[in-house]
Design an enzyme around this catalytic site. Structure first.
Site, PDB file in Angstrom:
ATOM      1  N   ARG A 110       0.900  -1.157  -0.089  1.00  0.00           N
ATOM      2  CA  ARG A 110       0.096   0.115  -0.082  1.00  0.00           C
ATOM      3  C   ARG A 110       0.815   1.359   0.021  1.00  0.00           C
ATOM      4  NH1 ARG A 110      -2.709  -4.055   1.513  1.00  0.00           N
ATOM      5  NH2 ARG A 110      -0.589  -4.425   2.600  1.00  0.00           N
ATOM      6  N   THR A 111       1.643   1.495   0.954  1.00  0.00           N
ATOM      7  CA  THR A 111       2.459   2.774   1.074  1.00  0.00           C
ATOM      8  C   THR A 111       3.308   2.931  -0.336  1.00  0.00           C
ATOM      9  OG1 THR A 111       2.876   2.211   3.353  1.00  0.00           O
ATOM     10  CG2 THR A 111       4.137   4.211   2.429  1.00  0.00           C
ATOM     11  N   HIS A 125       5.127   5.923  11.386  1.00  0.00           N
ATOM     12  CA  HIS A 125       4.690   5.676  10.182  1.00  0.00           C
ATOM     13  C   HIS A 125       3.792   6.863   9.893  1.00  0.00           C
ATOM     14  CE1 HIS A 125       3.337   3.978   6.321  1.00  0.00           C
ATOM     15  NE2 HIS A 125       3.209   2.789   6.737  1.00  0.00           N
ATOM     16  N   ARG A 178      11.381   3.695   3.175  1.00  0.00           N
ATOM     17  CA  ARG A 178      11.069   2.798   4.162  1.00  0.00           C
ATOM     18  C   ARG A 178      12.138   1.908   4.603  1.00  0.00           C
ATOM     19  NH1 ARG A 178       5.917  -1.251   4.376  1.00  0.00           N
ATOM     20  NH2 ARG A 178       4.860   0.665   4.814  1.00  0.00           N
ATOM     21  N   LYS A 188      26.244  -4.686  -2.162  1.00  0.00           N
ATOM     22  CA  LYS A 188      27.717  -4.641  -2.331  1.00  0.00           C
ATOM     23  C   LYS A 188      28.499  -3.944  -0.923  1.00  0.00           C
ATOM     24  CE  LYS A 188      27.044  -3.713  -7.083  1.00  0.00           C
ATOM     25  NZ  LYS A 188      27.383  -2.485  -8.154  1.00  0.00           N
TER      26      LYS A 188
HETATM   27  N1   CP Z   1      -0.036  -0.085   5.900  1.00  0.00           N
HETATM   28  C1   CP Z   1       0.970  -0.218   5.089  1.00  0.00           C
HETATM   29  O1   CP Z   1       2.112   0.255   5.582  1.00  0.00           O
HETATM   30  O2   CP Z   1       1.022  -1.252   4.399  1.00  0.00           O
HETATM   31  P1   CP Z   1       1.911  -1.594   3.234  1.00  0.00           P
HETATM   32  O3   CP Z   1       3.300  -2.230   4.431  1.00  0.00           O
HETATM   33  O4   CP Z   1       1.576  -2.606   2.375  1.00  0.00           O
HETATM   34  O5   CP Z   1       3.055  -0.525   2.953  1.00  0.00           O
END
Ligand code: CP
Length: 302
Positions: A51-52, A129, A101, A80
């Site tokens: 999603r993110t 998040h 991320r 590497k």
């Molecule tokens: N909600 C969320 O962070 O989903 P993903 O891990 O799929 O990005």
């Protein structure tokens, strides 16, 4: 917000949070514009995501911007031995903004300190998040008509759930009554509870979810975060702690909505998906509009 990184939800004031939500409402009405034409956004995912990553990419592409990046480090020079600093400095040469991320708590703050371009934290370990938090707030406001004075129930992995940490901190602006349902091993960390206390708000802790459903305006279900457990046996002990089923919702308030940041494993039974109270897939859609608002604000275009 212009040119500022978004690493923690605490980086935004209440007024800035509301500005993003209002802007997202405008994008929901008109998600396809040429606002980001000529802008390059880097999307660096050192940890899996559906999603993110894809909602950021959809958000940027619908606004006419370009996306570069990776969804796994398998084909990058991280293999590497390249350091995070060197990766960030290099990608900063190619982009106006970096969405990142990473599995390590604090990595996004570190990246923001070395990068010459703004960093958006798309999840750092079990820490924060913030963009999920903003789409969660958007979803709560959209379904309840307000963010103020609500009974919000968090269920599941409150220890490792970074979306929970960010959302609890943000809701301290809105006179929330917090209900925290978790196994004893997965209680909300003290550092996050401190925000509730500093806002002079209260929380109740429970181990049984049945007690709290009738008073909730929002149920925020979460997955037990298998990948964060140092010992896999500890995960096995708690992995089936809560499974939300339709019969548990019989005495819920009419306005109550079920949110979940997703992905789900088994904590919401699939038969709940057809219940009008289930809102988690619309919640994921709201992520596109909210991320359009965040990116365009940081790039100074809104
Ligand atoms: N909600 C969320 O962070 O989903 P993903 O891990 O799929 O990005």
């Amino acid at each position: 917000m212009k040119n500022r990184s978004l690493v923690s939800i605490s980086d935004y004031s209440k007024e800035e949070i509301i500005k993003i939500l209002d802007l997202a409402e405008d994008f929901e009405k008109q998600p396809r514009q040429e606002l980001l034409k000529g802008k390059v956004i880097a999307s660096l995912f050192f940890e899996p995501s559906t999603r993110t990553r894809l909602s950021f990419e959809s958000a940027v592409q619908q606004l006419g911007g370009s996306i570069i990046g990776f969804s796994s480090t398998a084909t990058t020079s991280v293999q590497k031995g390249e350091t995070l600093k060197d990766t960030i400095l290099t990608v900063s040469n190619y982009s106006d903004l970096i969405v990142m991320r990473h599995p390590v708590d604090g990595s996004a703050r570190y990246a923001s300190e070395v990068a010459p371009v703004p960093i958006i934290n798309a999840g750092d370990g079990a820490n924060q998040h913030p963009t999920q938090c903003l789409l969660d707030l958007y979803s709560i406001r959209k379904t309840q008509g307000t963010l103020d004075n609500l009974d919000i129930t968090f269920i599941g992995d409150l220890k490792y759930g970074r979306t929970v940490h960010s959302l609890v901190i943000a809701l301290c602006h809105f006179n929330t009554r917090f209900h925290l349902v978790s196994p004893v091993e997965l209680k909300l960390p003290s550092a996050v509870k401190r925000h509730i206390k500093e806002a002079n708000l209260r929380y109740e802790q429970y181990t049984d979810l049945a007690d709290v459903i009738p008073t909730s305006d929002i149920i925020y279900m979460t997955r037990i975060q298998r990948e964060r457990f140092p010992d896999p046996l500890d995960y096995e002990k708690v992995k089936n702690s809560y499974i939300l089923q339709n019969d548990a919702l019989e005495h819920a308030k009419q306005n109550m909505r079920i949110l979940h940041p997703l992905p789900r494993v088994n904590e919401i039974s699939v038969d709940v998906d057809n219940n009008p109270m289930a809102y988690y897939f619309q919640q994921a859609l709201n992520g596109v509009y909210v991320r359009q608002a965040i990116v365009s604000s940081i790039l100074g275009l809104k």
